[in-house]
Design a protein around this motif. Structure first.
Motif, PDB file in Angstrom:
ATOM      1  N   PHE A 173      45.872  45.153  57.233  1.00  0.00           N
ATOM      2  CA  PHE A 173      45.815  46.335  56.363  1.00  0.00           C
ATOM      3  C   PHE A 173      46.460  46.052  55.009  1.00  0.00           C
ATOM      4  N   THR A 174      47.511  45.223  55.011  1.00  0.00           N
ATOM      5  CA  THR A 174      48.160  44.831  53.749  1.00  0.00           C
ATOM      6  C   THR A 174      47.136  44.162  52.847  1.00  0.00           C
ATOM      7  N   TYR A 175      46.430  43.190  53.420  1.00  0.00           N
ATOM      8  CA  TYR A 175      45.428  42.453  52.649  1.00  0.00           C
ATOM      9  C   TYR A 175      44.262  43.352  52.250  1.00  0.00           C
ATOM     10  N   ALA A 176      43.768  44.147  53.196  1.00  0.00           N
ATOM     11  CA  ALA A 176      42.586  44.984  52.932  1.00  0.00           C
ATOM     12  C   ALA A 176      42.845  45.969  51.798  1.00  0.00           C
ATOM     13  N   SER A 177      44.032  46.571  51.802  1.00  0.00           N
ATOM     14  CA  SER A 177      44.378  47.542  50.764  1.00  0.00           C
ATOM     15  C   SER A 177      44.369  46.892  49.384  1.00  0.00           C
ATOM     16  N   LEU A 178      45.008  45.716  49.280  1.00  0.00           N
ATOM     17  CA  LEU A 178      45.050  45.020  47.994  1.00  0.00           C
ATOM     18  C   LEU A 178      43.671  44.543  47.561  1.00  0.00           C
ATOM     19  N   VAL A 179      42.908  44.019  48.509  1.00  0.00           N
ATOM     20  CA  VAL A 179      41.559  43.524  48.204  1.00  0.00           C
ATOM     21  C   VAL A 179      40.695  44.649  47.637  1.00  0.00           C
ATOM     22  N   HIS A 180      40.707  45.813  48.316  1.00  0.00           N
ATOM     23  CA  HIS A 180      39.899  46.947  47.848  1.00  0.00           C
ATOM     24  C   HIS A 180      40.329  47.400  46.452  1.00  0.00           C
ATOM     25  N   ASN A 181      41.643  47.483  46.249  1.00  0.00           N
ATOM     26  CA  ASN A 181      42.139  47.945  44.945  1.00  0.00           C
ATOM     27  C   ASN A 181      41.866  46.934  43.836  1.00  0.00           C
ATOM     28  N   LEU A 182      41.934  45.630  44.149  1.00  0.00           N
ATOM     29  CA  LEU A 182      41.593  44.601  43.168  1.00  0.00           C
ATOM     30  C   LEU A 182      40.113  44.663  42.802  1.00  0.00           C
ATOM     31  N   CYS A 183      39.272  44.957  43.794  1.00  0.00           N
ATOM     32  CA  CYS A 183      37.837  45.097  43.531  1.00  0.00           C
ATOM     33  C   CYS A 183      37.561  46.300  42.624  1.00  0.00           C
ATOM     34  N   LYS A 184      38.290  47.393  42.863  1.00  0.00           N
ATOM     35  CA  LYS A 184      38.121  48.580  42.011  1.00  0.00           C
ATOM     36  C   LYS A 184      38.519  48.279  40.570  1.00  0.00           C
ATOM     37  N   ALA A 185      39.512  47.368  40.426  1.00  0.00           N
ATOM     38  CA  ALA A 185      39.954  46.970  39.084  1.00  0.00           C
ATOM     39  C   ALA A 185      39.111  45.819  38.538  1.00  0.00           C
ATOM     40  N   ARG A 186      38.064  45.431  39.308  1.00  0.00           N
ATOM     41  CA  ARG A 186      37.131  44.363  38.943  1.00  0.00           C
ATOM     42  C   ARG A 186      37.813  43.003  38.803  1.00  0.00           C
ATOM     43  N   ARG A 187      38.854  42.786  39.604  1.00  0.00           N
ATOM     44  CA  ARG A 187      39.546  41.492  39.622  1.00  0.00           C
ATOM     45  C   ARG A 187      39.095  40.749  40.879  1.00  0.00           C
ATOM     46  N   PHE A 188      37.818  40.355  40.853  1.00  0.00           N
ATOM     47  CA  PHE A 188      37.169  39.836  42.048  1.00  0.00           C
ATOM     48  C   PHE A 188      37.671  38.454  42.453  1.00  0.00           C
ATOM     49  N   ASN A 189      38.008  37.603  41.476  1.00  0.00           N
ATOM     50  CA  ASN A 189      38.499  36.267  41.819  1.00  0.00           C
ATOM     51  C   ASN A 189      39.825  36.333  42.565  1.00  0.00           C
ATOM     52  N   CYS A 190      40.700  37.196  42.090  1.00  0.00           N
ATOM     53  CA  CYS A 190      41.995  37.388  42.763  1.00  0.00           C
ATOM     54  C   CYS A 190      41.778  37.969  44.160  1.00  0.00           C
ATOM     55  N   ALA A 191      40.844  38.916  44.267  1.00  0.00           N
ATOM     56  CA  ALA A 191      40.528  39.539  45.558  1.00  0.00           C
ATOM     57  C   ALA A 191      39.979  38.510  46.541  1.00  0.00           C
ATOM     58  N   SER A 192      39.141  37.591  46.037  1.00  0.00           N
ATOM     59  CA  SER A 192      38.539  36.585  46.926  1.00  0.00           C
ATOM     60  C   SER A 192      39.594  35.629  47.475  1.00  0.00           C
ATOM     61  N   LYS A 193      40.601  35.284  46.643  1.00  0.00           N
ATOM     62  CA  LYS A 193      41.693  34.408  47.106  1.00  0.00           C
ATOM     63  C   LYS A 193      42.495  35.080  48.220  1.00  0.00           C
ATOM     64  N   LEU A 194      42.774  36.365  48.048  1.00  0.00           N
ATOM     65  CA  LEU A 194      43.517  37.105  49.072  1.00  0.00           C
ATOM     66  C   LEU A 194      42.718  37.209  50.365  1.00  0.00           C
ATOM     67  N   LEU A 195      41.427  37.467  50.212  1.00  0.00           N
ATOM     68  CA  LEU A 195      40.552  37.597  51.377  1.00  0.00           C
ATOM     69  C   LEU A 195      40.527  36.299  52.174  1.00  0.00           C
ATOM     70  N   LEU A 196      40.407  35.181  51.491  1.00  0.00           N
ATOM     71  CA  LEU A 196      40.371  33.884  52.156  1.00  0.00           C
ATOM     72  C   LEU A 196      41.718  33.552  52.792  1.00  0.00           C
ATOM     73  N   SER A 197      42.807  33.914  52.113  1.00  0.00           N
ATOM     74  CA  SER A 197      44.150  33.694  52.655  1.00  0.00           C
ATOM     75  C   SER A 197      44.335  34.466  53.959  1.00  0.00           C
ATOM     76  N   CYS A 198      43.838  35.705  53.976  1.00  0.00           N
ATOM     77  CA  CYS A 198      43.906  36.551  55.176  1.00  0.00           C
ATOM     78  C   CYS A 198      43.147  35.900  56.332  1.00  0.00           C
ATOM     79  N   THR A 199      41.952  35.373  56.041  1.00  0.00           N
ATOM     80  CA  THR A 199      41.124  34.729  57.070  1.00  0.00           C
ATOM     81  C   THR A 199      41.780  33.462  57.586  1.00  0.00           C
ATOM     82  N   ASN A 200      42.324  32.649  56.682  1.00  0.00           N
ATOM     83  CA  ASN A 200      42.978  31.393  57.069  1.00  0.00           C
ATOM     84  C   ASN A 200      44.185  31.616  57.972  1.00  0.00           C
TER      85      ASN A 200
END
Length: 457
Positions: free
Chosen positions: A389-416
């Motif tokens: 949930f920590t990651y999901a919340s930040l990822v969604h909010n970064l996407c809303k701010a159109r900071r997709f590259n930062c969001a993708s790094k967090l998403l991959l970190s969560c998966t790893n």
């Protein structure tokens, strides 16, 4: 006859002290009894073995067994069952098997309760195949399983993910004329609810009523929580109304479950009425009720009233828990009072609460929604514990701010890190990258996520 009656009275006294966990007084009663010529028997020591096993573990229970043998009293099956039950309380399977083997070595035949304890511990240790073999052994040795045997079997199957096997066992037993208990229905309903099988839950609930049982508060609360969790609020509320109309009395937890669901769908006036019912019915408010009421005040923006409840809780002799404070942090964040939320989170640390992850998740979401994404990322980096949930919340909010590259790094970190990635978070990042023209980056992220999952298998 007099001596036998005296020993029986001695055992009743010892049992009473053991039930209220006053073992020293129970021991003193034995000493006083011996001075008066009242001789302890096997029942006396069995009561002590059971109490020491429950409260202090199997080693303490064994010291009573040794005293029993020194007194010239031979242990029986109830003695060894108490030892096994004491070990089962701490899920010490190795000890239970050891006690079982010792029982056989000294020539004592196990009874069905011995096997019930063994079977229950196998299930709790995640070994359902061995538990099933114990049931088979009961049948092969012409022992008669009791209702508790089947309840343990069904409960163990449900909790180990074999809900269909539990239902099959239930139906087979019914065909043979076995009468399920209310506990049996509750076990199946709980298992089906956790598996999200709403249709089957309804059918079992109907069977319960047809069998002449009245669903208790636990049954209905379990079913209502299942419907609420599946966002089928009206069906959950219908069950609440239906059971109330049939005269069923609910406890505080049931009312709070309904009030909590009403708060989630912004039916705040009805939630207030639900909490009032607790007071009207003469039920004492517990910390769950107060937490529900604080949540309600926070949703209404009545923070002064919410904080006043903290004083009322202490005056009533109750203690606020981490959920109380987390509700306030979340409420302040949703109201946009970030400084107030951060102050209260610090207050939680001062009170000694170590587990504040949910409160931090609320703070991160609140910071992002208030436009302080970089501050949220800074706090995120400093957090020792994080969940999906920590990651999901930040990822969604970064996407809303159109900071997709930062969001993708967090998403991959969560998966790893082996955490489950919410589908909505993954979709938001991939669609955001693609719509922004980063086609290759989106493709690479999808491949990296797939690779990470394969490596974790």
């Amino acid at each position: 006859m007099g001596s036998r009656l005296s020993t029986r009275l001695l055992n009743i006294c010892i049992s009473c002290f053991c039930k209220v966990q006053k073992l020293e007084k129970a021991e003193q009663i034995i000493v006083d009894g011996i001075r008066l010529g009242v001789v302890p028997d096997a029942v006396t020591y069995n009561i002590l073995v059971d109490a020491y096993g429950r409260l202090h573990g199997i080693d303490a229970a064994y010291t009573v067994l040794y005293r029993m043998q020194e007194a010239g009293i031979r242990p029986d099956v109830f003695t060894y069952n108490s030892l096994m039950a004491g070990a089962a309380r701490y899920c010490q399977l190795t000890y239970i098997i050891g006690v079982y083997e010792e029982m056989l070595q000294v020539g004592i035949s196990p009874n069905v309760w011995s096997f019930n304890i063994l079977m229950d511990c196998f299930f709790k240790s995640g070994r359902p195949e061995e538990a099933y073999r114990v049931l088979q052994y009961i049948y092969d040795n012409d022992l008669s399983p009791c209702p508790v045997t089947f309840n343990i079997m069904m409960d163990g199957l449900c909790k180990n993910g074999f809900i269909d096997n539990a239902l099959m066992l239930f139906r087979n037993l019914e065909r043979r004329g076995w009468k399920p208990q209310l506990t049996t229905y509750n076990i199946l309903i709980d298992g089906l609810c956790k598996a999200g099988r709403l249709g089957a839950v309804r059918k079992i609930l109907e069977r319960l009523v047809e069998s002449g049982f009245v669903p208790n508060s636990l049954t209905c609360t379990t079913v209502m929580k299942c419907f609420f969790k599946s966002k089928k609020f009206e069906e959950g509320l219908d069950i609440f109304s239906e059971m109330k109309n049939k005269g069923l009395s609910f406890d505080a937890f049931a009312y709070c479950t309904v009030a909590g669901a009403l708060i989630k769908v912004d039916r705040l006036e009805e939630a207030h009425e639900c909490i009032k019912q607790v007071v009207t019915n003469g039920i004492d408010l517990d910390i769950v009720c107060y937490n529900t009421l604080i949540n309600l005040y926070c949703r209404e923006g009545k923070f002064e009233a919410a904080y006043k409840l903290l004083d009322e809780i202490e005056r009533g002799g109750l203690e606020c828990d981490k959920y109380t404070h987390t509700i306030l942090v979340d409420g302040l964040c949703k109201a946009g009072n970030i400084s107030g939320a951060m102050w209260h989170l610090q207050y939680m640390h001062e009170l000694g609460y170590s587990s504040t992850l949910v409160a931090y998740n609320s703070l991160l979401d609140g910071l992002c929604k208030s436009g302080y994404i970089d501050r949220a990322l800074s706090i995120f980096e400093s957090m020792e514990f994080k969940d999906s949930f920590t990651y999901a919340s930040l990822v969604h909010n970064l996407c809303k701010a159109r900071r997709f590259n930062c969001a993708s790094k967090l998403l991959l970190s969560c998966t790893n890190k082996g955490m489950k990635v919410l589908k909505s978070a993954k979709r938001a990042v991939l669609e955001g990258l693609q719509n922004s023209g980063f086609i290759l980056e989106a493709r690479k992220l999808r491949n990296d996520i797939r690779t990470a999952r394969l490596l974790q298998r």
